[in-house]
Write a protein that holds these residues in place. Structure first.
Motif, PDB file in Angstrom:
ATOM      1  N   ALA A   1       0.825  -1.202   0.000  1.00 43.56           N
ATOM      2  CA  ALA A   1       0.000   0.000   0.000  1.00 43.56           C
ATOM      3  C   ALA A   1       0.857   1.249   0.000  1.00 43.56           C
ATOM      4  O   ALA A   1       0.426   2.302  -0.455  1.00 43.56           O
ATOM      5  CB  ALA A   1      -0.919  -0.015   1.214  1.00 43.56           C
TER       6      ALA A   1
ATOM      7  N   ASP B   1      -3.541   0.957   4.734  1.00 42.22           N
ATOM      8  CA  ASP B   1      -3.388  -0.422   4.293  1.00 42.22           C
ATOM      9  C   ASP B   1      -4.328  -0.717   3.133  1.00 42.22           C
ATOM     10  O   ASP B   1      -5.288   0.014   2.877  1.00 42.22           O
ATOM     11  CB  ASP B   1      -3.605  -1.390   5.454  1.00 42.22           C
ATOM     12  CG  ASP B   1      -4.922  -1.164   6.116  1.00 42.22           C
ATOM     13  OD1 ASP B   1      -5.863  -1.904   5.815  1.00 42.22           O
ATOM     14  OD2 ASP B   1      -5.028  -0.195   6.918  1.00 42.22           O
ATOM     15  N   LEU B   2      -4.021  -1.799   2.440  1.00 40.91           N
ATOM     16  CA  LEU B   2      -4.763  -2.118   1.222  1.00 40.91           C
ATOM     17  C   LEU B   2      -6.231  -2.376   1.484  1.00 40.91           C
ATOM     18  O   LEU B   2      -7.088  -2.019   0.695  1.00 40.91           O
ATOM     19  CB  LEU B   2      -4.150  -3.355   0.560  1.00 40.91           C
ATOM     20  CG  LEU B   2      -2.967  -3.092  -0.351  1.00 40.91           C
ATOM     21  CD1 LEU B   2      -2.393  -4.400  -0.831  1.00 40.91           C
ATOM     22  CD2 LEU B   2      -3.400  -2.244  -1.526  1.00 40.91           C
TER      23      LEU B   2
ATOM     24  N   PHE C   1      -8.059   0.678   1.824  1.00 36.05           N
ATOM     25  CA  PHE C   1      -8.100   1.347   0.526  1.00 36.05           C
ATOM     26  C   PHE C   1      -9.199   0.754  -0.342  1.00 36.05           C
ATOM     27  O   PHE C   1      -9.924   1.463  -1.026  1.00 36.05           O
ATOM     28  CB  PHE C   1      -6.756   1.187  -0.172  1.00 36.05           C
ATOM     29  CG  PHE C   1      -6.737   1.741  -1.564  1.00 36.05           C
ATOM     30  CD1 PHE C   1      -6.768   3.108  -1.773  1.00 36.05           C
ATOM     31  CD2 PHE C   1      -6.694   0.894  -2.664  1.00 36.05           C
ATOM     32  CE1 PHE C   1      -6.751   3.624  -3.058  1.00 36.05           C
ATOM     33  CE2 PHE C   1      -6.682   1.413  -3.947  1.00 36.05           C
ATOM     34  CZ  PHE C   1      -6.712   2.776  -4.139  1.00 36.05           C
TER      35      PHE C   1
END
Lengths: 401, 833
Positions: free
Chosen positions: B394, B540-541, B544
């Motif tokens: 990320a 963090d992904l 996201f």
């Protein structure tokens, strides 16, 4: 019962056929083979073979490879129809005519039975299941019976040139037609009517009566359309008159696809079993009502024209038999059979070519389906029968009293 | 009379045949080629093949963003219309049931395990060409992940004959337990059948209502009376309604027909199922079971129940279109007054589409689900390979950006332009130039389902990254299913984009920043290559992907790349003194010997005091820089005047975008024109407090001018060859004298040796640099800076560290980070990269 006595006395006194004294002689008369009309027989056989071929071709699908079973079943039907044909040929037609009223009443009973206990398919009861998955449509079988009973009436019971003219034959047709229309199967019912009209015409009905019938039809048409028809029937007529582009999956879709198939065949066609539209399953019901489209795609203009010519040949030879035969009943039977072939051929091919509304009328001898095949084979059998037994008749003219 | 009448009859028949014959001639001979064209158009369709995007890699070749093969599940609406939907949905249930068995692995990136039981013969036996090809694609892409294995080897004759499974081919270390699980799950096939029925019921009410309380939907169904059904407009709609009811009640269609006919005023359901209580009970039972099962499927497919139902609803909606279009027609002619219950104009007015189309059910379905679709060839369901963008971590996202669906308007525009060109091409009056435009639009033009860079580098280098679309001519059947691939031109993957960034430095920088607001920029001195462009805080992904709105609303602004963007405006602080020094020396206002008197503060009026860090007495440039004496630079700035300062700031690249290739801010330098301007403003400007805003990248760029000998080098993220067509020259000689540069360089070395940055061992790397602290209020520290380069005599690297609103002196905050960066850089150099 005067009629019965009359014919029976004829028979007892040696019959119209003098060689009927033995049982075998009743069925096999000398010179019978010479009198077989090979033109009619050959044409019929060729048509049936073409039909079987194209039912096979229409069962070839790239989507569901494997046996569909339809071609072999059609061959079974053809086998059965040969038997039926022999039976119809062997019994002298005069006897059949004599018993026609009984057949007629039986037919009404069967139709009534079908109406209540027939097998439900596509929202209507048209089928009588028989053994081993074979079923019959009694509405199809009505045609030969109608031909026989109308021949009997017009010959012995009724003078078509009387003022009441067409009323009696039309009424006789109307009763089974109503029963069939109630199944509901309007198209088949409507196709009964050309038979009495043609028979009466040939038997000498007055033209005035025809005008009168036409007038009555014109007056009755609008109320029938609005009150007598079911929605889907109205829809189909509407679709034919005012085609809608949006309704691409409905009845219009079939006709459109059928026209595309026939048109893409071009002059020579794509070859038997090679039609891409056929193999990709673009036209549902193509083994039955739309078999002509498959012929159009795969054999092209040449094939379609040949098939049409074969039918024309068949119809003309039937009429030829009518001309050659001197006995009025036989004449009427031959004319009736010619009509019962010509009209469905016209309606079906015109439908596949987009020139008539979508109706469930099969193409005689070609479409898959036992009932239609049997019906038309019976008709051919009757014509052969008439042709075989040219009863000498003493009369002043053709149909004069 | 008889003979003539027969002749007339024969004539009539002949006439009928003549009519048919004429029509036949018309259709086959006259319109033959036209209809042939229609036939070809109906059965052959050009399908686009989406291209993979190129990868984005760092200078060592580590992939930062890359496409992985993903599989989307589509359903073909034509199948659902033809009424085989129930079977297909039953198939769907298998897919997601099988999915339940491996749900522990959340990423499915390279799950070769699931494809192991497949044999090449299995795949060759798949009937549908399309599914077969996708299956091969899948295996191929999986095998290509394995070292030294070739798909051709596996699919070659030896393997095909012996029936080797993929698992055996790859090796013995993986277990084939999955197939057994799939077998088990096949048992409850009717699950989706029930789900479909429920959804049918739902048609009449709101979906959400049913999920929360099935009895709401039931009541609606229970209330349907026979006369309502017969009052529906059009026979097709009525038939449809009857079939639906029959399906819903689980009774024969004939029974429904009969009830509708015989008992028009009564509820069909009650008539069919007995008493009201019986009917309600029975239907409740079914519904409850179905909702439970739906939830189960939702759980194993990792999706919200409502989402799942909505997706299915959309499919069913497509299936309903025919009915709906009819209703719509009826409603527009008859008005709302005659609306049958549950049918609204809005419901009917949605677009009507031909059933030759696909509807995406799910994106990126797991591989075992793909396997199920492949091995069973479920009708109406199609798996298509659609690549999915994966990102290394990320922390790269802020720089690299992300991809998204293209703008609807652009798609429509492209489509319109393309069809215009096509019609012109068909007419034959298309100039050669437009022909190439047509090609370009076909291959690269945006289409629905594409993903396109929407932020960051993905967006800047879109042209390079996006591949060329391929196409495939397929033979298809009545419902649009592909039967055979006639011709294919494969798609071309986009070019890779190699960055100058080094992920090791990048990761280290992110770690060192430790979620504090700030940025680290590392430039290669002399080359302008950006080795690190890190921003903090990160995200963090998961958040996201799932919580993008929350990220956008976050007041710490994690989505912003702080090295190039300035949310409120950063002041350069004392780092700006470097510019002042160069300006003073170059304009001849000072020499290295000229001194100013520092009394600790300046007080122009009674209101404000302009402080220094200490009382430095008589001070010259060298020591003023090392000690960061404000008064020295106040006086220098005063002598230069604001216009000169602004000029020199612009020479060093402030106030303009650097042209690095990502979205950046330009910053701003204020000047007296058209503004109230006091001497205090000039003083503020002189030491980089107020009146000038900069980005960390600009500060790094400024320092690299000093480090590598007086040329302004444009910082770049991609190597020179890759970013060719820039209008700006990437190297501008600034005409600063050698002597000035040496003086400033010496002063900067002094900063590290004895001055403000001397405490943290930067000497080890023979670094030179400048610290900075921009104060906005009396007690609030707004930003702290360190910008420097090393080694001083032959600079290789320029490091800029910036922290926002961090308490503590520069020695505690930014200088240690800089030291870490130098350490990392030089140790990686030692390893020879």
């Amino acid at each position: 019962m005067a009629f019965f006595q009359k014919t029976q006395s004829l028979e007892r006194n040696g019959g119209p056929w003098g060689y009927e004294s033995t049982w075998v002689g009743r069925f096999f008369q000398p010179g019978i083979l010479q009198r077989l009309d090979f033109l009619i027989l050959g044409t019929t056989a060729v048509l049936m073979i073409i039909g079987a071929l194209f039912i096979g071709s229409a069962s070839l699908s790239d989507l569901t490879p494997g046996e569909s079973g339809l071609p072999s079943r059609q061959l079974q039907w053809i086998g059965l129809s040969v038997v039926v044909f022999l039976v119809v040929v062997l019994v002298p037609y005069i006897r059949l005519v004599r018993w026609s009223l009984v057949f007629y009443l039986g037919l009404l009973l069967i139709l009534a039975y079908t109406m209540f206990f027939g097998e439900m398919k596509n929202n209507s009861r048209r089928w009588l299941p028989l053994v081993a998955g074979f079923g019959l449509q009694p509405s199809e079988l009505a045609k030969p019976v109608l031909i026989l009973v109308l021949a009997w009436i017009l010959r012995y019971r009724h003078r078509p040139d009387s003022p009441r003219g067409l009323v009696i034959p039309l009424l006789m047709t109307g009763v089974p037609a109503l029963l069939v229309a109630a199944q509901p199967d309007l198209a088949t019912a409507l196709l009964f009517f050309p038979i009495p009209l043609a028979l009466s015409f040939v038997a000498g009905a007055r033209m005035r009566s025809y005008f009168f019938v036409a007038l009555v039809c014109l007056v009755a048409l609008p109320p029938t359309y609005f009150f007598g028809l079911r929605d889907y029937q109205r829809d189909r007529i509407k679709e034919f008159v005012v085609p809608k582009d949006s309704d691409r999956m409905g009845g219009r879709y079939q006709v459109e696809q059928s026209m595309i198939m026939i048109g893409s065949g071009g002059f020579w066609g794509k070859g038997l079993g090679q039609g891409p539209q056929n193999r990709l399953d673009y036209l549902p019901e193509r083994q039955t009502d739309f078999i002509f489209s498959v012929i159009g795609e795969e054999w092209g203009f040449v094939g379609c024209a040949s098939v049409l010519l074969l039918f024309l040949l068949l119809v003309v030879s039937c009429l030829g038999v009518a001309l050659r035969v001197r006995e009025p009943c036989g004449r009427l039977i031959a004319v009736g059979v010619a009509t019962s072939i010509a009209i469905p051929v016209f309606v079906n091919t015109a439908m596949t070519l987009g020139a008539a509304p979508t109706t469930g009328v099969p193409l005689p001898f070609l479409s898959y389906g036992g009932s239609s095949l049997l019906t038309h084979i019976m008709g051919i059998g009757l014509v052969m029968n008439v042709n075989l037994r040219r009863v000498p008749v003493l009369a002043r003219g053709d149909f004069e009293s | 009379m008889f003979r003539s009448r027969i002749a007339i009859l024969g004539g009539i028949f002949a006439l009928l045949f003549l009519i048919v014959f004429c029509r036949l001639t018309c259709i086959q001979i006259v319109r033959g080629s036209e209809l042939e064209g229609k036939a070809v158009e109906a059965r052959i369709r050009k399908q686009p093949l989406p291209a993979r995007r190129g990868r984005i890699v760092d200078r060592l070749g580590t992939p930062l963003a890359y496409d992985v093969p993903g599989f989307d599940l589509f359903c073909q609406v034509g199948y659902f219309i033809r009424g085989t939907a129930l079977g297909s949905l039953a198939g769907l249930s298998n897919i997601f049931d099988a999915r339940g068995s491996t749900s522990e692995d959340p990423r499915y990136c390279f799950p070769r395990k699931e494809l192991l039981p497949l044999k090449i013969t299995n795949i060759n036996a798949i009937r549908s060409t399309e599914i077969r090809e996708s299956a091969k694609d899948a295996m191929q892409s999986l095998l290509s992940c394995l070292p030294r294995r070739e798909f051709a080897l596996f699919s070659g004759e030896g393997a095909a004959g012996s029936g080797t499974t993929l698992g055996e081919f790859i090796g013995p270390d993986l277990s084939p337990e999955l197939l057994a699980r799939v077998e088990d799950r096949k048992k409850d096939r009717n699950l989706w059948t029930q789900a479909a029925i429920l959804l049918t019921a739902v048609r009449r009410t709101s979906l959400a209502g049913v999920l929360s309380d099935p009895s709401v939907a039931l009541d609606t169904v229970l209330r349907i009376r026979g006369e309502e059904v017969s009052a529906l407009p059009g026979s097709r709609l009525r038939n449809e309604a009857r079939s639906r009811l029959a399906c819903l009640l689980g009774v024969e269609r004939d029974l429904v027909d009969e009830i509708v006919r015989k008992y028009p005023a009564e509820s069909v359901a009650i008539r069919a199922l007995g008493t009201l209580d019986d009917a309600r009970e029975r239907m409740m039972e079914e519904c409850r079971a179905t909702v439970n099962q739906l939830s189960r499927i939702a759980k194993v497919s990792g999706r919200e129940l409502s989402e799942l139902v909505l997706v299915l609803d959309r499919v069913w909606f497509r299936a309903d279109l025919r009915v709906r279009s009819r209703v719509g027609e009826y409603l527009t002619t008859n008005g709302d007054a005659a609306t049958p219950r549950g049918l609204s104009t809005e419901w009917a007015a949605r677009d009507v589409d031909y059933p030759f189309r696909r509807e995406r059910l799910f994106k990126s379905i797991p591989y075992d689900a793909v396997l199920t679709v492949f091995s069973e060839a479920i009708p109406g369901l199609v798996v298509e390979q659609r690549s999915r963008r994966e990102i290394r971590s990320a922390s790269d996202l802020q720089l690299i950006g992300w991809t998204g669906a293209p703008d609807e308007a652009r798609i429509v525009k492209n489509k319109a332009r393309l069809s215009e060109l096509k019609t012109r091409a068909e007419r034959g009056d298309l100039p050669l130039l437009s022909r190439s435009e047509m090609m370009r639009l076909e291959e690269r033009g945006l289409a629905a389902g594409d993903s396109v860079g929407s932020q960051g580098l993905e967006r800047t280098f879109e042209e390079q990254l996006r591949g060329r679309r391929g196409y495939r001519f397929v033979l298809r059947d009545r419902s649009g299913r592909c039967i055979e691939v006639l011709e294919e031109r494969p798609a071309v993957q986009g070019e890779d984009l190699a960055l100058t960034v080094d992920v090791r430095l990048q990761d280290l920088a992110v770690k060192a920043l430790d979620e504090r607001k700030g940025a680290v920029v590392i430039l290669g001195a002399g080359t302008g290559e950006v080795l690190c462009l890190a921003s903090s805080p990160g995200f963090d992904l998961d958040s996201f992907r799932q919580n993008f709105d929350a990220l956008q609303a976050d007041e710490r602004k994690p989505l912003l790349h702080r090295a190039v963007r300035i949310p409120g405006g950063y002041f350069p602080g004392s780092t700006f003194k470097v510019v002042l020094a160069v300006a003073g020396l170059e304009e001849g206002i000072i020499t290295d010997r000229s001194t100013f008197q520092c009394g600790g503060s300046l007080r122009p009026g009674s209101t404000h005091t302009y402080k220094c860090l200490g009382t430095h007495g008589t001070i010259a440039l060298h020591r003023a820089m090392a000690r960061s004496c404000n008064v020295y630079f106040y006086r220098l700035g005063e002598k230069l005047g604001p216009e000169k300062i602004k000029h020199w700031a612009e020479v060093f690249g402030f106030g303009q975008k650097t042209g690095i290739g990502v979205y950046e801010d330009a910053g701003e330098i204020l000047s007296p024109t058209g503004r109230r301007w006091g001497i205090g403003d000039t003083w503020h400007l002189s030491i980089g407090q107020k009146n000038i805003t900069v980005t960390p990248l600009q500060v790094a760029q400024m320092m690299s001018v000093i480090a590598q000998g007086g040329e302004l080098v444009q910082p770049r993220l991609v190597p020179r060859s890759a970013s060719s067509n820039r209008s700006l020259p990437d190297r501008i000689p600034l005409g600063i004298s050698r002597r000035t540069l040496t003086l400033v360089q010496k002063a900067l070395e002094e900063v590290v040796e004895t001055g403000t940055a001397s405490s943290r061992g930067l000497m080890r790397y023979r670094a030179a640099g400048k610290t900075g602290t921009a104060e906005v209020g009396p007690d609030r520290i707004d930003s702290t800076w360190f910008v420097g380069y090393a080694p001083a005599e032959a600079p290789k690297v320029v490091v800029t560290v910036f922290l926002e609103s961090t308490p503590g002196g520069t020695g505690e905050t930014v200088v240690p980070i800089a030291r870490e960066m130098f350490e990392a850089y030089f140790s990686s150099l030692r390893q020879g990269e």
